[in-house]
Design an enzyme around this catalytic site. Structure first.
Site, mmCIF file in Angstrom:
data_model
loop_
_atom_site.group_PDB
_atom_site.id
_atom_site.type_symbol
_atom_site.label_atom_id
_atom_site.label_comp_id
_atom_site.label_asym_id
_atom_site.label_seq_id
_atom_site.Cartn_x
_atom_site.Cartn_y
_atom_site.Cartn_z
ATOM 1 N N GLU A 152 0.834 -1.205 0.000
ATOM 2 C CA GLU A 152 0.000 0.000 0.000
ATOM 3 C C GLU A 152 0.870 1.257 0.000
ATOM 4 O O GLU A 152 1.588 1.505 0.969
ATOM 5 C CB GLU A 152 -0.882 -0.019 1.257
ATOM 6 N N ASP A 185 -5.332 3.212 -1.706
ATOM 7 C CA ASP A 185 -6.224 3.696 -0.647
ATOM 8 C C ASP A 185 -6.553 5.154 -0.979
ATOM 9 O O ASP A 185 -5.640 5.993 -1.084
ATOM 10 C CB ASP A 185 -5.476 3.560 0.689
ATOM 11 N N HIS A 211 -8.782 0.375 -0.773
ATOM 12 C CA HIS A 211 -9.336 0.943 0.460
ATOM 13 C C HIS A 211 -10.076 2.229 0.165
ATOM 14 O O HIS A 211 -9.557 3.064 -0.582
ATOM 15 C CB HIS A 211 -8.210 1.292 1.446
ATOM 16 N N ARG A 217 -10.873 11.163 5.855
ATOM 17 C CA ARG A 217 -10.778 9.788 6.388
ATOM 18 C C ARG A 217 -12.038 9.377 7.161
ATOM 19 O O ARG A 217 -11.999 8.488 7.995
ATOM 20 C CB ARG A 217 -9.516 9.568 7.221
ATOM 21 N N GLU A 246 -12.070 1.611 5.002
ATOM 22 C CA GLU A 246 -11.108 1.778 6.098
ATOM 23 C C GLU A 246 -11.160 3.243 6.476
ATOM 24 O O GLU A 246 -10.486 4.080 5.880
ATOM 25 C CB GLU A 246 -9.696 1.385 5.642
HETATM 26 C C1 LER Z 1 -3.519 1.014 6.381
HETATM 27 O O1 LER Z 1 -4.302 0.392 5.411
HETATM 28 C C2 LER Z 1 -3.363 2.459 6.090
HETATM 29 O O2 LER Z 1 -4.040 2.994 5.261
HETATM 30 C C3 LER Z 1 -2.345 3.240 6.817
HETATM 31 O O3 LER Z 1 -2.787 4.553 7.053
HETATM 32 C C4 LER Z 1 -1.855 2.587 8.076
HETATM 33 O O4 LER Z 1 -1.013 3.396 8.761
HETATM 34 MN MN MN Z 2 -5.330 1.812 3.915
#
Ligand code: LER
Ligand code: MN
Length: 268
Positions: A152, A185, A211, A217, A246
């Site tokens: 990621e 993400d 994600h 967020r 997430e």
């Molecule tokens: C974990 O999936 C993520 O997005 C990070 O911010 C973890 O620190």
């Molecule tokens: Mn993430």
């Protein structure tokens, strides 16, 4: 669109693990909200009873698309790029110990902050070499079982090692393993990518997991990301995996999860 949401199987400091705490109650809640799957954050496979876990997940007809491993860093400080070779070895062994779990659940193994952050005094190029070595070893261990690893890209405030999709694609080239790809993400992409949609297109079939969180967020729909455009670009790549929530439990995990699914189901 197949939707999942992150649930931590152990206590964790990470704030955007939407659900934490009692596993059984949370799996029931997630299934009742209409989610198709649950992404499990597992610090150490030794701490979970796999039979119980699988039984509970199946009982609620949930799929586990991916296993998060970042708590090995967050709670224990394990990383692929620590200057101490014993810590690097422990991080590699920990990730390899997820392979039987992933095989049983048919899940992708996520490489988040267990890659490390480049500690003060460590040369960046050296950290990259350690990272590539570790990823080659872990990808090779997972490959015979048909298991994929997804690294990621994480924003600059959390690590200096692989912040965006372009760096992730370069890393894929250097690792050279067919079962190694990226987890993208939207929270990190909103900070680091010049264009979220272009980066999705460029990553294409190397998007192994996805994600979602909005710009703040919080749950998708709570911020200013253009979800119609992002999801269209994602699915245009041929991505057939899960869209995994997430995000922060705002105002609480169940309400955030409900708002997310209500919102996302109106889009695609
Ligand atoms: C974990 O999936 C993520 O997005 C990070 O911010 C973890 O620190
Ligand atoms: Mn993430």
């Amino acid at each position: 669109m197949k939707l999942s949401i992150v649930l931590s199987t152990q206590p964790a400091q990470f704030q955007a693990a939407t659900f934490k705490g009692d596993l059984e109650t949370n799996l029931a809640r997630i299934a009742a909200l209409g989610y198709d799957g649950v992404e499990l954050a597992i610090r150490d496979p030794k701490l979970v009873n796999l039979d119980d876990l699988e039984r509970l997940v199946r009982q609620h007809s949930l799929i586990v698309p991916a296993i998060g491993t970042g708590q090995a860093w967050g709670e224990e400080g394990l990383s692929f790029t620590d200057p101490d070779p014993a810590i690097r070895r422990a991080a590699m062994e920990r990730i390899k110990s997820h392979v039987p779990v992933a095989t049983r659940l048919n899940a992708v193994i996520i490489i988040g902050l267990v890659r490390g952050i480049v500690k003060p005094g460590v040369d960046h190029a050296q950290a990259m070499d350690w990272l590539i070595e570790a990823l080659r070893e872990c990808s090779a261990a997972a490959e015979p079982f048909g298991i994929k690893l997804a690294l990621e890209p994480i924003n600059r405030y959390e690590t200096t090692l692989i912040n965006n999709a372009a760096q992730g694609l370069e890393l894929i080239e250097r690792v050279g393993a067919g079962n190694f790809g990226l987890l993208l993400d939207t929270f990190h992409m909103n900070i680091e990518e010049p264009s979220i949609e272009d980066s999705l297109r460029q990553t294409g079939d190397r998007i192994f997991h996805f994600h979602v969180a909005d710009s703040n967020r919080w749950h998708p729909g709570a911020g200013h990301l253009d979800w119609q455009s992002i999801l269209q670009a994602l699915f245009a790549t041929g991505y057939a995996g899960f869209v995994s929530g997430e995000f922060m439990p705002v105002p609480d995990a169940a309400t955030g999860a409900q708002k997310a699914i209500e919102f996302l189901r109106t889009l695609v």
